[in-house]
Scaffold this active site. Structure first.
Site, PDB file in Angstrom:
ATOM      1  N   LYS A  22       0.839  -1.206   0.000  1.00 37.43           N
ATOM      2  CA  LYS A  22       0.000   0.000   0.000  1.00 37.43           C
ATOM      3  C   LYS A  22       0.873   1.254   0.000  1.00 37.43           C
ATOM      4  O   LYS A  22       0.677   2.180  -0.789  1.00 37.43           O
ATOM      5  CB  LYS A  22      -0.913   0.039   1.219  1.00 37.43           C
ATOM      6  CG  LYS A  22      -1.562   1.420   1.428  1.00 37.43           C
ATOM      7  CD  LYS A  22      -2.285   1.545   2.738  1.00 37.43           C
ATOM      8  CE  LYS A  22      -1.513   1.821   3.935  1.00 37.43           C
ATOM      9  NZ  LYS A  22      -1.245   3.218   4.303  1.00 37.43           N
ATOM     10  N   ASN A  23       1.870   1.290   0.887  1.00 43.45           N
ATOM     11  CA  ASN A  23       2.669   2.503   1.062  1.00 43.45           C
ATOM     12  C   ASN A  23       3.645   2.758  -0.070  1.00 43.45           C
ATOM     13  O   ASN A  23       4.247   3.827  -0.153  1.00 43.45           O
ATOM     14  CB  ASN A  23       3.390   2.457   2.406  1.00 43.45           C
ATOM     15  CG  ASN A  23       2.406   2.671   3.531  1.00 43.45           C
ATOM     16  OD1 ASN A  23       1.251   3.025   3.292  1.00 43.45           O
ATOM     17  ND2 ASN A  23       2.846   2.462   4.754  1.00 43.45           N
ATOM     18  N   ARG A 112      -4.308  10.921   3.913  1.00 35.83           N
ATOM     19  CA  ARG A 112      -3.220  11.908   3.980  1.00 35.83           C
ATOM     20  C   ARG A 112      -2.258  11.774   2.820  1.00 35.83           C
ATOM     21  O   ARG A 112      -1.605  12.730   2.408  1.00 35.83           O
ATOM     22  CB  ARG A 112      -2.423  11.715   5.265  1.00 35.83           C
ATOM     23  CG  ARG A 112      -3.213  11.801   6.536  1.00 35.83           C
ATOM     24  CD  ARG A 112      -2.270  11.617   7.685  1.00 35.83           C
ATOM     25  NE  ARG A 112      -1.256  12.633   7.622  1.00 35.83           N
ATOM     26  CZ  ARG A 112      -1.444  13.881   8.036  1.00 35.83           C
ATOM     27  NH1 ARG A 112      -2.612  14.217   8.527  1.00 35.83           N
ATOM     28  NH2 ARG A 112      -0.505  14.770   7.942  1.00 35.83           N
ATOM     29  N   CYS A 136      -4.721  13.509  12.743  1.00 34.41           N
ATOM     30  CA  CYS A 136      -4.576  12.079  12.470  1.00 34.41           C
ATOM     31  C   CYS A 136      -4.550  11.322  13.790  1.00 34.41           C
ATOM     32  O   CYS A 136      -3.967  11.793  14.767  1.00 34.41           O
ATOM     33  CB  CYS A 136      -3.281  11.830  11.702  1.00 34.41           C
ATOM     34  SG  CYS A 136      -2.992  10.095  11.359  1.00 34.41           S
ATOM     35  N   ARG A 141       1.092  15.182  12.370  1.00 30.71           N
ATOM     36  CA  ARG A 141       1.703  14.823  11.081  1.00 30.71           C
ATOM     37  C   ARG A 141       1.768  16.034  10.163  1.00 30.71           C
ATOM     38  O   ARG A 141       1.091  16.101   9.143  1.00 30.71           O
ATOM     39  CB  ARG A 141       0.935  13.686  10.426  1.00 30.71           C
ATOM     40  CG  ARG A 141       0.957  12.419  11.264  1.00 30.71           C
ATOM     41  CD  ARG A 141       0.297  11.272  10.594  1.00 30.71           C
ATOM     42  NE  ARG A 141       1.078  10.761   9.476  1.00 30.71           N
ATOM     43  CZ  ARG A 141       0.640   9.796   8.667  1.00 30.71           C
ATOM     44  NH1 ARG A 141      -0.566   9.283   8.857  1.00 30.71           N
ATOM     45  NH2 ARG A 141       1.374   9.348   7.680  1.00 30.71           N
ATOM     46  N   PRO A 142       2.652  16.995  10.473  1.00 27.72           N
ATOM     47  CA  PRO A 142       2.758  18.179   9.619  1.00 27.72           C
ATOM     48  C   PRO A 142       3.335  17.818   8.249  1.00 27.72           C
ATOM     49  O   PRO A 142       3.862  16.727   8.071  1.00 27.72           O
ATOM     50  CB  PRO A 142       3.741  19.065  10.403  1.00 27.72           C
ATOM     51  CG  PRO A 142       4.556  18.115  11.216  1.00 27.72           C
ATOM     52  CD  PRO A 142       3.654  16.951  11.544  1.00 27.72           C
ATOM     53  N   ASP A 144       5.398  20.206   6.696  1.00 18.99           N
ATOM     54  CA  ASP A 144       6.343  21.333   6.499  1.00 18.99           C
ATOM     55  C   ASP A 144       7.581  20.910   5.721  1.00 18.99           C
ATOM     56  O   ASP A 144       8.115  21.687   4.915  1.00 18.99           O
ATOM     57  CB  ASP A 144       6.743  21.910   7.872  1.00 18.99           C
ATOM     58  CG  ASP A 144       7.356  20.842   8.780  1.00 18.99           C
ATOM     59  OD1 ASP A 144       8.367  21.117   9.427  1.00 18.99           O
ATOM     60  OD2 ASP A 144       6.828  19.706   8.792  1.00 18.99           O
ATOM     61  N   ASP A 328       4.995   1.138  11.872  1.00 15.19           N
ATOM     62  CA  ASP A 328       3.742   0.519  11.421  1.00 15.19           C
ATOM     63  C   ASP A 328       3.571  -0.913  11.910  1.00 15.19           C
ATOM     64  O   ASP A 328       2.532  -1.530  11.644  1.00 15.19           O
ATOM     65  CB  ASP A 328       3.651   0.563   9.893  1.00 15.19           C
ATOM     66  CG  ASP A 328       3.561   1.986   9.363  1.00 15.19           C
ATOM     67  OD1 ASP A 328       3.768   2.187   8.162  1.00 15.19           O
ATOM     68  OD2 ASP A 328       3.303   2.901  10.169  1.00 15.19           O
ATOM     69  N   ILE A 350       8.879   7.593  16.209  1.00 17.28           N
ATOM     70  CA  ILE A 350       8.434   8.265  14.982  1.00 17.28           C
ATOM     71  C   ILE A 350       7.149   9.047  15.240  1.00 17.28           C
ATOM     72  O   ILE A 350       7.032  10.221  14.902  1.00 17.28           O
ATOM     73  CB  ILE A 350       8.211   7.237  13.848  1.00 17.28           C
ATOM     74  CG1 ILE A 350       9.418   6.315  13.686  1.00 17.28           C
ATOM     75  CG2 ILE A 350       7.871   7.950  12.539  1.00 17.28           C
ATOM     76  CD1 ILE A 350      10.675   6.975  13.167  1.00 17.28           C
ATOM     77  N   ARG A 420      -8.441  -0.187   4.860  1.00 21.46           N
ATOM     78  CA  ARG A 420      -7.601   0.816   4.211  1.00 21.46           C
ATOM     79  C   ARG A 420      -6.239   0.251   3.840  1.00 21.46           C
ATOM     80  O   ARG A 420      -5.595   0.723   2.914  1.00 21.46           O
ATOM     81  CB  ARG A 420      -7.384   2.016   5.136  1.00 21.46           C
ATOM     82  CG  ARG A 420      -8.644   2.778   5.478  1.00 21.46           C
ATOM     83  CD  ARG A 420      -8.300   4.012   6.240  1.00 21.46           C
ATOM     84  NE  ARG A 420      -7.353   4.806   5.453  1.00 21.46           N
ATOM     85  CZ  ARG A 420      -6.882   5.969   5.868  1.00 21.46           C
ATOM     86  NH1 ARG A 420      -7.253   6.442   7.042  1.00 21.46           N
ATOM     87  NH2 ARG A 420      -6.029   6.661   5.125  1.00 21.46           N
TER      88      ARG A 420
END
Ligand code: EPZ
Length: 442
Positions: A22-23, A112, A136, A141-142, A144, A328, A350, A420
């Site tokens: 997925k990622n 996201r 989230c 979870r910015p 920037d 994860d 993280i 998901r």
């Protein structure tokens, strides 16, 4: 909405095929915006997040086609919900209209990873309007670092009515930049800047880049499209910008997080599972911790064999960027350590607040105490079935694992969180003996 009912106590035994990642698939589908002509992706899993991403690029002028497995008919892929649960049908993506550049709030709020269209849109169309991703469940979870990296390539940004509006005058320009943040490198941020730099003028050197296999997979696709990239998979990536990229064929890497989840399913049930399409090189820190706990993991002729047959040891584990232990799989490992023979300690580096599963596991009789970014897990002899609530993707996977070993029945509500990121998880688990069924929520 669906729920899972799980009767615990069965030792899992049998074969499971791991789906495409997925990622990796999410940023790769977005990267197809960079190419002229058609790109064919194989191994794209059927997940609600993939549906959202294909819908998003559809709204950005792409034609998306999902092929049925060999011998099947082709059909437009507007919502995979209508397709049988066939694994790994190929996906054709072709850019047909480049006038559009807005990623709407309605899609971004559901996923996201929509932020991954920012770099490709700016590089290819010189403009991008992307809704700022909201809160989230797993913590702050910015984005920037994404913006900072693209600014260094020459894009200008402003925020307007909840949107990031980015523009480029002329062409992006390559440069040397540091992309690390307070929690270390950013995976999707690295991929966003990598995609943009592929079409920039001159050379870009990304220092402090993420080394995750998903970054390398995207770079490998871009190289097939004609990009000039070196150093993917290391903290320093060099990209020599090119004038244009063209469609290519690519197979998505296996999902290392799905594979890790099933390894822990074998361990928590003292079972024996054979994993197909599993790349152990992407799981080296996971194998290290599981072997420390007492799980046997062997690889032979492309198959990975995972088994355990006794009460498991305790360990200490800290989540880290790749090749360290992935965040994860933190919740799933915690599920396992709830049954460890003593005290284990997990530190989440993280996403320091990523502990929504703790309360639900304690409802099942676990003894986990949270102290800041650390969880202290006192192993118990057994867990009990209970009604619990899924909160985010990986926390829900941990509840499924706990349900597989708990005494009695566990009911997990809101399993849309699981859909998901896990392709038909209940079918894969049932195929190796789990007593699990999907039911309508009460
Ligand atoms: C990817 O998210 C994954 N998502 C996540 O998986 C995974 O947890 C994460 O990488 C870390 O491995 C996808 O690939 C779709 P990051 P990403 O940017 O790229 C901070 C799952 O369960 N940061 O590497 O968004 C951030 O807050 C999901 O499948 C900034 O400060 O994560 C975090 O603390 C959940 N500013 C750290 O960096 C930024 O601009 C790493 O985040 C970006 C990130």
């Amino acid at each position: 909405m669906d729920s899972f009912l799980i009767r615990g106590g069965t030792r899992l035994k049998g074969k499971i095929e791991i789906s495409g990642s997925k990622n990796s698939a999410l940023p790769i589908v977005a990267a197809c915006l960079l190419a002229e002509g058609k790109t064919t992706l194989r191994g794209v899993p059927r997940l609600s997040d993939i549906d959202s991403m294909t819908k998003l690029i559809g709204e950005l002028g792409c034609h998306v086609y999902r092929h049925e497995p060999e011998g099947g008919n082709t059909a437009d892929d507007s919502s995979a919900a209508h397709h049988p649960p066939a694994l790994n049908g190929a996906l054709d993506i072709e850019v047909r209209d480049e006038k559009l550049s807005e990623a709407r709030y309605d899609i971004v709020k559901t996923m996201r990873a929509s932020i991954c269209v920012l770099g490709p849109l700016l590089a290819k169309r010189g403009r991008a309007v992307v809704s700022i991703p909201g809160g989230c469940a797993i913590g702050d979870r910015p984005v920037d670092l994404h913006v900072r990296g693209l600014q260094k390539l020459g894009a200008t940004f402003r925020t307007e009515n909840g949107n990031i509006v980015g523009e480029v005058r002329g062409r992006l320009k390559g440069c040397r930049m540091y992309l690390g943040g307070a929690q270390g490198p950013t995976v999707l941020g690295t991929i966003n800047v990598l995609c943009a730099a592929a079409l920039a003028e001159g050379e870009t050197v990304l220092v402090g880049a993420a080394c995750e296999p998903e970054v390398s997979d995207c770079a490998d696709l871009l190289i097939k499209m004609g990009a000039k990239i070196k150093g993917q998979g290391t903290p320093e990536i060099r990209i020599e910008g090119v004038d244009r990229l063209t469609g290519a064929e690519h197979r998505i890497i296996p999902d290392r997080i799905e594979a890790g989840t099933f390894m822990i399913a074998a361990a928590i049930t003292n079972g024996e599972i054979e994993l197909k399409n599993c790349n152990l090189d992407h799981l080296i820190a996971v194998v290290d911790r599981l072997e420390e706990i007492g799980v046997r993991i062997e690889r032979e002729n492309g198959t990975v064999y995972v088994s355990s047959s006794r009460r498991l040891n305790t360990v200490e584990m800290t989540t880290q960027p790749f090749p360290g232990f992935p965040t994860d799989l933190q919740a799933q490992l915690m599920g396992l350590l709830c049954l460890g023979d003593g005290i284990s300690v997990i530190t989440e580096r993280i996403f320091p607040d990523r502990f929504l599963h703790v309360g639900e596991l304690n409802r099942m009789g676990a003894r986990v105490r949270k102290e800041g970014p650390t969880a202290i897990i006192q192993g118990v002899k057994e867990l009990q079935g209970a009604s619990v609530m899924a909160s985010d993707l990986r926390a829900s996977a941990a509840l499924v694992l706990a349900g597989l070993v708990a005494r009695g029945t566990t009911r997990i509500d809101r399993v849309y969180h699981i859909d998901r990121g896990y392709e038909k998880i209940e079918q894969k688990l049932a195929a190796v003996g789990a007593e699990i069924e999907r039911v309508k929520e009460k």
